[in-house]
Structure formats: C-alpha cells, structure tokens
Write a protein that holds these residues in place. Structure first.
Motif, PDB file in Angstrom:
ATOM      1  N   ILE A  80      42.272  72.106 -28.626  1.00 46.85           N
ATOM      2  CA  ILE A  80      41.204  71.096 -28.432  1.00 46.85           C
ATOM      3  C   ILE A  80      40.626  70.951 -27.041  1.00 46.85           C
ATOM      4  N   PRO A  81      41.590  70.631 -25.889  1.00 46.33           N
ATOM      5  CA  PRO A  81      40.922  70.741 -24.588  1.00 46.33           C
ATOM      6  C   PRO A  81      40.222  72.015 -24.016  1.00 46.33           C
ATOM      7  N   GLN A  82      40.543  73.023 -24.585  1.00 45.12           N
ATOM      8  CA  GLN A  82      39.832  74.326 -24.354  1.00 45.12           C
ATOM      9  C   GLN A  82      38.342  74.426 -24.927  1.00 45.12           C
ATOM     10  N   VAL A  83      38.209  73.573 -26.156  1.00 36.14           N
ATOM     11  CA  VAL A  83      36.763  73.315 -26.647  1.00 36.14           C
ATOM     12  C   VAL A  83      35.798  72.529 -26.022  1.00 36.14           C
ATOM     13  N   TYR A  84      36.682  71.315 -25.882  1.00 33.19           N
ATOM     14  CA  TYR A  84      36.033  70.132 -25.525  1.00 33.19           C
ATOM     15  C   TYR A  84      35.996  69.705 -23.966  1.00 33.19           C
ATOM     16  N   GLY A  85      36.681  70.408 -23.111  1.00 33.19           N
ATOM     17  CA  GLY A  85      36.772  69.968 -21.894  1.00 33.19           C
ATOM     18  C   GLY A  85      37.627  68.705 -21.577  1.00 33.19           C
TER      19      GLY A  85
END
Length: 467
Positions: A254-259
């Motif tokens: 999730i952090p990889q996709v949304y920052g």
C-alpha cells in the motif's frame, strides 16, 4: 478529591461491565459523571467535543474491520471449515491438547499482524467446536484467546507488528526488534506459565464433572454445518493462512502504491476541497480490510454451496454482532479519552513519576495508565507522550539501553490493560456469548501472569545485562 473522582468512575464502569450491563450506555454515564463532579460546566462540551469525537473516530477507522471480521468468522463457521480444522486438530494433537492448539492458532494470526478484534471473530467458531469436542468448559475460551492473542505475540516477541510494539519506536528511536533476548524470554515465560494456569483450571473443572456447557445456558453458539461433506483440512485452513499472508503483503504494498499521502477531489461540480489521506496512519487498517476480503473470497471459492444455503441469516447475525462489538469498544474508547483529560488523571501520572528505579517507574506508569484507560495502546501513548523524555534521561543516567526501555514499555502496556472495562475484553465476551461473571476470573489470571512478566524481564536485565 480529583483522584478519587477518576478512581470512582473507573470502579463504577468495571462494576457495571462485570454485572453485564451495556457499556454503550454506561461508559458515557461514568465519564460524564466524573466530569460533573470535577467541573459541571464541562459536561456538555466534554460529551460532544471529546467523548463523541473519540467514539466516532474509532468507528470511522475500525468499523469496517469489525464487520469484515465478523462476516469472515461466520463464513468459516457455516462453510464447515471450522469443523474440518477441529476434526484434523484433535486427530493430530489429541483431545487433551486442544487448549494449546487454540493458543497456537491465535498466536500465529496475531504475530502475522492480524488484530485481536479480527482474531476473535475468525477463531471463535474453531474454538467453540474444538472445546465442544474436547468437552472443555466454554467459559475458558476467552482466557485461552487472550493468552494466544494479546500477550506474548502482542508486545513481547521481537518483531511483532502489533501497534503496542510500534508505538515505542517513535519515542526511543528503536525498531520493532528491540531487545530480542529479553522479549523472547518474556514471551516464553508468559506462554509456559499461562499454559500451566489454563491446564490447571481445565483439570479442576473436569474433577468437578463440568463439561462444555457447565451450568450455563449457551449463547452465540456456532451454527451447525448443513453441507453433505467437510472440506479437506488444508483447504479449510487456507483462508486463515491467506489472511495473515495478505495482511503482511498489503502492509508493504500500500505505501508503495499511494506514497506518504494521497488526495482526491470528491466532486466534479463546484470547487470542493480535496480529501487528503495520510497513508502511513491508515495503512494497517487498509491492509487488514484487504486481507479479510481475500479470506472471504477464498471461503466462497471453495464452499459456495454450503455458504449460500445459510448466508442471508448468517450475515445478518454477523453484522449485528459486529455492531454491538464495535459500539462497545468505541464507547469505552470515548470513556478513556475523557478520563485522561481530567485533573485526577494527571495526579496519577505525576504520582507514578516519583518511583526511583527507571525501568520499574516506566513499567508501573505504563501499565497503570493502560489499566485506567482500558487500552494498552492508549495508556502507553499517554504515558510516553508525557514522560518519555524523563524515562530517556533516567535511563541514560543509569546506562540502560533504549532497546530495554522499548521492550519494558511495550510489555507493560499489555499488563493491566485487560481489566473488565477493556474494549477488547468486552468484544471477546460479546462474540463468545459469555459474561464477565462466567469468564473474567480466568482472563484476570492471564492478566496477572502477563503483568508479572514485565518485572521478570526487568529482573533478568539487571541480573544478566542481556538485551
């Protein structure tokens, strides 16, 4: 006087919770009663601006988790997966090891990052069937889930992704693997002593001739499986495994996709302000929701026919249970926020700060505030926000590593937090259909073991210097 008001409010809420009254009703009464005796003018502002704000904030974050967790648990039940797992488990470990089997399942899920609230819904059908076939009193299920789900895997074992092991990192500059030797030894102590306690309680019940039901009327019993055959145990356990794996995967993805943050404009007409999401703060929630959806879809893929036969009634029951559990916990969350805002709470915090030994001071402060607020993470957050600098300064003066401060704070938060008014305990009892009067004594036995473990760890550090 302000201290007595806080303690009276706490004692009142624990009393009504133990007597089986609704916490949704009495948590605001207890909190606002304390406010009334402190400053009557603050009753309405505290209710709207603090109690309801915290209660609604909790529901905004966690209500989907409660609903999805309840639906997932219900599907595990009506699909027959729970019975398949239990049948295989008893065949492998024998009926005399069912308590250890349930502790192991809860431990694997929580150490895999699944929150206790989800674990309760997911394993209860499995637990009820396991205890029924082993003819072990149902009233021991909550204490067994507490041992497996919110003790050594919650804050003792190094690397656990539970929030209680994450909060100290921001105050002490550590990571979740802090003090691996002390954490592991503390976890082993809790597991061994906790298992001895539960097995002893089971033997006492069997000597009295007490079976699964005992003298109580059974409530919230899992529905009977209506299919023509049970799934293979490996298929039955697959949804539970995938929930744990998916939770870890989504937490990374999730952090990889949304920052770090994500924003969107909610309409195309007019000039609305963008909605901004701080992804770091909600990654864990999104990850758990995604993992539960994976688990639900897996059950449907392998057991469509038996699930659809009972889905309408089962889903209504699941959602009703989720509403009650979420409301109970959210109301308790609001109570803790109000109590923490009163002068009497500050008296407690300042009084605890006078304890001379740095580690004992930290342990008693964190576990006491967790007990008063009824929340491990809430009590620890309040304690560290107010006193972390003092803890660090005292530790530096005594030559104590920050990793030890981290592990002591984490383990202490999960000590006396599980008093009768704790939201997770109320949820656990509601899901299992048991009352405080039936099951809390054994939960408190595990609570005492868990609380003593942090002082065992402190003693080990001073005796050996291990970290």
């Amino acid at each position: 006087m302000s201290l007595l008001i806080v303690l009276a409010a706490l004692a009142f809420l624990m009393f009504v919770a133990y007597r089986g009254y609704s916490v949704i009703l009495f948590a605001p009464i207890a909190a606002l009663g304390a406010v009334l005796l402190t400053d009557p003018q603050l009753v309405a502002p505290m209710f709207t601006g603090l109690f309801m704000d915290k209660m609604v904030g909790f529901l905004k974050l966690y209500f989907p988790v409660f609903v999805l967790g309840a639906v997932f648990g219900k599907l595990i039940e009506i699909s027959g997966f729970s019975r398949s797992i239990v049948t295989a488990t008893i065949r492998v470990v024998g009926p005399q090891r069912v308590i250890l089997a349930l502790v192991a399942v809860c431990a694997v899920l929580t150490y895999g990052g699944v929150s206790l609230f989800v674990v309760v819904f997911a394993v209860y059908p499995f637990a009820a069937e396991l205890f029924r076939q082993g003819d072990i009193p149902k009233r021991l299920i909550p204490a067994t889930i507490v041992l497996g789900g919110c003790t050594f895997t919650m804050d003792a074992l190094p690397g656990t992704p539970q929030i209680q092991n994450i909060i100290p990192t921001t105050f002490f500059g550590t990571n979740t693997w802090a003090a691996p030797v002390l954490g592991t030894l503390g976890g082993v102590f809790i597991l061994i002593v906790g298992m001895f306690y539960l097995e002893w309680r089971c033997r006492v019940a069997k000597r009295r001739g007490e079976g699964y039901a005992g003298d109580a009327v059974l409530v919230n019993e899992p529905a009977a499986f209506v299919g023509d055959r049970l799934q293979h145990p490996l298929i039955a356990v697959l949804p539970l495994v995938l929930v744990g794996i998916s939770n870890i995967a989504f937490t990374w993805w999730i952090p990889q996709v949304y920052g770090e943050s994500h924003s969107f404009v909610p309409a195309v007409i007019g000039n609305p302000a963008p909605v901004v999401q701080e992804v770091a703060r909600i990654t864990a929630i999104w990850a758990v929701m995604g993992a539960l959806l994976v688990g639900i879809l897996t059950v449907l893929a392998f057991a469509w026919k038996p699930v659809m036969a009972s889905f309408a009634e089962g889903s209504r029951t699941a959602v009703g249970g989720a509403l009650l559990a979420a409301g109970n916990t959210a109301s308790e969350y609001g109570f803790g926020a109000v109590i923490a805002a009163l002068p009497g709470f500050l008296v407690v915090a300042n009084g605890l700060g006078a304890i001379p030994n740095p580690l004992v001071n930290e342990a008693i402060t964190v576990t006491a505030l967790a007990g008063i607020t009824g929340s491990a993470s809430g009590g620890m957050s309040i304690a560290l926000a107010a006193m972390a600098e003092t803890f660090v300064a005292n530790a530096h003066a005594a030559g104590i590593p920050m990793e030890v401060l981290h592990r002591v704070a984490a383990m202490a938060s999960g000590g006396m937090d599980s008093l009768p008014h704790n939201g997770a305990i109320i949820t656990l009892l509601a899901v299992t259909g048991l009352s405080h009067r039936q099951s809390y004594k054994d939960i408190f036995g595990i609570t005492l073991i868990k609380t003593s473990a942090v002082f065992v760890v402190i003693g080990l550090y001073y005796a050996t210097g291990w970290v």
